[in-house]
Design a protein around this motif. Structure first.
Motif, short mmCIF file in Angstrom:
data_model
loop_
_atom_site.label_atom_id
_atom_site.label_comp_id
_atom_site.label_asym_id
_atom_site.label_seq_id
_atom_site.Cartn_x
_atom_site.Cartn_y
_atom_site.Cartn_z
N GLY A 1 0.78 -1.22 0.00
CA GLY A 1 0.00 0.00 0.00
C GLY A 1 0.81 1.27 0.00
N GLN A 2 2.14 1.16 -0.08
CA GLN A 2 3.01 2.33 0.07
C GLN A 2 2.86 3.36 -1.03
OE1 GLN A 2 7.32 1.54 -1.09
NE2 GLN A 2 6.52 -0.56 -1.21
N TYR A 3 2.31 3.00 -2.17
CA TYR A 3 2.36 3.86 -3.35
C TYR A 3 1.33 4.98 -3.33
CZ TYR A 3 5.04 -0.22 -4.64
OH TYR A 3 5.97 -1.23 -4.64
N TRP A 4 0.28 4.82 -2.52
CA TRP A 4 -0.75 5.86 -2.55
C TRP A 4 -0.31 7.14 -1.85
CZ3 TRP A 4 -4.08 8.59 -4.62
CH2 TRP A 4 -4.85 9.50 -3.90
N LEU B 1 10.41 5.85 -10.85
CA LEU B 1 11.27 4.74 -11.28
C LEU B 1 11.52 3.77 -10.14
CD1 LEU B 1 13.88 6.50 -13.61
CD2 LEU B 1 11.91 5.10 -14.28
N LEU B 2 11.63 4.31 -8.91
CA LEU B 2 11.79 3.43 -7.76
C LEU B 2 10.51 2.63 -7.53
CD1 LEU B 2 13.47 2.39 -5.41
CD2 LEU B 2 12.70 4.37 -4.06
N CYS B 3 9.36 3.25 -7.75
CA CYS B 3 8.10 2.52 -7.67
C CYS B 3 8.12 1.34 -8.64
CB CYS B 3 6.92 3.44 -8.01
SG CYS B 3 6.55 4.70 -6.78
N GLY B 4 8.62 1.60 -9.85
CA GLY B 4 8.69 0.54 -10.85
C GLY B 4 9.58 -0.62 -10.42
N LYS B 5 10.62 -0.33 -9.66
CA LYS B 5 11.51 -1.39 -9.18
C LYS B 5 10.87 -2.18 -8.04
CE LYS B 5 15.81 1.04 -10.38
NZ LYS B 5 17.04 1.69 -9.84
N ARG B 6 10.09 -1.51 -7.20
CA ARG B 6 9.50 -2.18 -6.04
C ARG B 6 8.24 -2.97 -6.40
NH1 ARG B 6 9.92 2.28 -1.05
NH2 ARG B 6 12.20 2.27 -0.92
N LEU B 7 7.46 -2.48 -7.34
CA LEU B 7 6.15 -3.07 -7.62
C LEU B 7 6.17 -4.57 -7.92
CD1 LEU B 7 4.24 -0.29 -9.59
CD2 LEU B 7 3.32 -1.66 -7.71
N ASN C 1 7.86 -6.81 -6.70
CA ASN C 1 8.07 -7.56 -5.46
C ASN C 1 6.94 -7.39 -4.46
OD1 ASN C 1 10.69 -8.49 -6.27
ND2 ASN C 1 11.52 -6.47 -5.76
N THR C 2 6.28 -6.23 -4.49
CA THR C 2 5.27 -5.94 -3.48
C THR C 2 3.84 -6.09 -4.00
OG1 THR C 2 5.15 -3.57 -4.02
CG2 THR C 2 6.81 -4.26 -2.41
N GLY C 3 3.63 -5.82 -5.27
CA GLY C 3 2.26 -5.72 -5.76
C GLY C 3 1.58 -4.51 -5.14
N MET C 4 0.25 -4.44 -5.28
CA MET C 4 -0.52 -3.34 -4.70
C MET C 4 -1.71 -3.89 -3.94
SD MET C 4 -0.87 -0.29 -7.55
CE MET C 4 0.30 1.07 -7.57
N LEU D 1 6.22 1.01 -17.02
CA LEU D 1 5.64 1.22 -15.69
C LEU D 1 4.13 1.36 -15.78
CD1 LEU D 1 5.78 1.64 -12.68
CD2 LEU D 1 6.50 4.02 -13.09
N LEU D 2 3.64 2.00 -16.82
CA LEU D 2 2.18 2.12 -16.98
C LEU D 2 1.53 0.75 -17.07
CD1 LEU D 2 1.99 5.08 -19.55
CD2 LEU D 2 1.25 5.12 -17.15
N THR D 3 2.15 -0.15 -17.81
CA THR D 3 1.62 -1.51 -17.92
C THR D 3 1.68 -2.23 -16.57
OG1 THR D 3 2.33 -1.61 -20.23
CG2 THR D 3 1.87 -3.70 -19.13
N THR D 4 2.77 -2.02 -15.83
CA THR D 4 2.91 -2.64 -14.51
C THR D 4 1.84 -2.13 -13.55
OG1 THR D 4 5.30 -2.86 -14.82
CG2 THR D 4 4.47 -2.99 -12.56
#
Length: 387
Positions: A158-161, A199-205, A207-210, A243-246
């Motif tokens: 949930g970190q991305y919001w 870009l860091l979001c793209g690296k973490r996603l 592994n974490t999902g949303m 990243l948009l696709t991810t």
């Protein structure tokens, strides 16, 4: 706040991986408000928007500026900045530098401000100064890894919001401070900071999902990525497009929700009125990076956007242009006037409808944003001059 639409143009492929919207929003600060709109902006600055940083701990002592408040989702300062950045830019465009405090006691049924008339006469609020102080701190304290703001949930889906509204605020701050060349210090600094974070979001996603709020509000983070592709890709076009696709894969499938017969879905958060208002624009967001089929028969992305507006009207619609959603949609869909809608849902719906108009070019979406702005929005402001 919502951005005005710009010059109409064809929806064609751009050179950076996303389609060009039919009408581009004008850069923040390029509109000079007058009349009714200016009065509403001044009213906003006289109210909570101009004062939260002076008394509410979650803003005044936020973890975003080194304090110990606004923990958990870390979303209070981001929400506030996403509103006061365009507010400051519009007031400046109108030539209003400082907004004088006023005593509304004669118009508020006997309730008066806590300060005296003499204090009110001499006090003033400088929104731009508040904005620059907070933005400056956030940029000065960007993590070495690129993360903006508190980074204490690095493995949390949930970190991305939490930071998303700050990212949107930074894009508007960059536009406001730009001189048209996209070379000012503020533009360069903000664009670089936003890029490093996403870009860091793209690296973490991977592994974490949303989950939770991040999952149902993924489209707002995608809008930031699209802004970068439009304005400041900095040589990262391929990474940003990927990243948009991810984000789409990790996020909520709003198209499936809106195409369901009674707006039902396993994820109850989709029926939360604010989430739903934000989800309205998802087809418009996806239309820019998924130009092929929608996966829903012969319906185009514009069709899907129009269908969801019509469905909400039929199941839960209100005369104000909004829908019943006092926290969540009614368990049994209803248009009964005893139900209602909250301020957050109203402004998110306005933003969504403006974006839908920008991308699709259908004036029905612009008309709906106007209907909501003049009817639903004033009723949510408890002030001496409205609500």
């Amino acid at each position: 706040m919502f951005r005005a639409a710009g010059v109409v143009c064809l929806l064609v492929a751009s050179t950076v991986g996303v389609l060009t919207p039919r009408s581009r929003p004008l850069p923040v600060g390029n509109v000079r408000p007058k009349g009714w709109l200016l009065r509403q902006l001044v009213l906003q600055s006289e109210g909570l928007s101009g004062h939260l940083s002076m008394f509410w701990p979650d803003i005044q002592h936020s973890s975003w500026i080194g304090g110990a408040a606004d923990l958990g989702l870390h979303e209070r300062v981001p929400y506030w900045l996403n509103g006061v950045v365009p507010l400051a830019a519009l007031l400046e465009a109108a030539g209003v530098k400082r907004v004088p405090e006023t005593d509304h006691g004669d118009h508020s049924h006997g309730h008066r401000h806590a300060y005296s008339s003499a204090q009110a006469k001499n006090a003033s609020v400088d929104i731009a100064l508040q904005v620059d102080r907070y933005i400056g701190y956030i940029l000065d304290h960007q993590g070495a890894n690129g993360w903006l703001g508190p980074d204490d949930h690095a493995s949390d889906p949930g970190q991305y919001w939490g930071p998303t509204n700050v990212l949107q605020a930074l894009t508007m701050w960059a536009e406001w401070k730009d001189d048209g060349t996209r070379t000012t210090k503020e533009w360069t600094r903000a664009a670089s900071a936003v890029l490093r974070h996403v870009l860091l979001c793209g690296k973490r996603l991977p592994n974490t999902g949303m989950n939770s709020w991040a999952q149902v509000r993924w489209q707002d983070l995608a809008l930031v990525v699209e802004w970068l592709l439009d304005n400041a890709p900095q040589g990262m076009e391929a990474e940003l497009t990927a990243l948009l696709t991810t984000l789409r894969a990790a996020g909520e499938d709003w198209e499936a929700f809106f195409e369901s017969p009674d707006l039902t879905a396993p994820n109850g958060l989709t029926r939360h009125n604010v989430n739903l208002a934000q989800g309205l624009k998802t087809a418009a967001v996806r239309a820019r990076f998924e130009p092929g089929g929608t996966g829903h028969g012969n319906y185009t992305w514009a069709d899907l956007s129009a269908r969801r507006m019509k469905k909400l009207d039929a199941l839960n619609g209100l005369p104000t242009g909004m829908f019943n959603g006092d926290e969540y949609l009614p368990t049994n869909n209803s248009r009964h006037p005893s139900r209602g809608i909250e301020l957050c849902g109203v402004v998110e719906a306005m933003y969504s409808y403006n974006l839908m108009y920008s991308v699709h070019g259908n004036t029905a979406f612009a008309d709906r944003a106007e209907l909501v702005a003049f009817n639903a929005l004033p009723a949510t402001w408890a002030s001496p001059r409205g609500g």
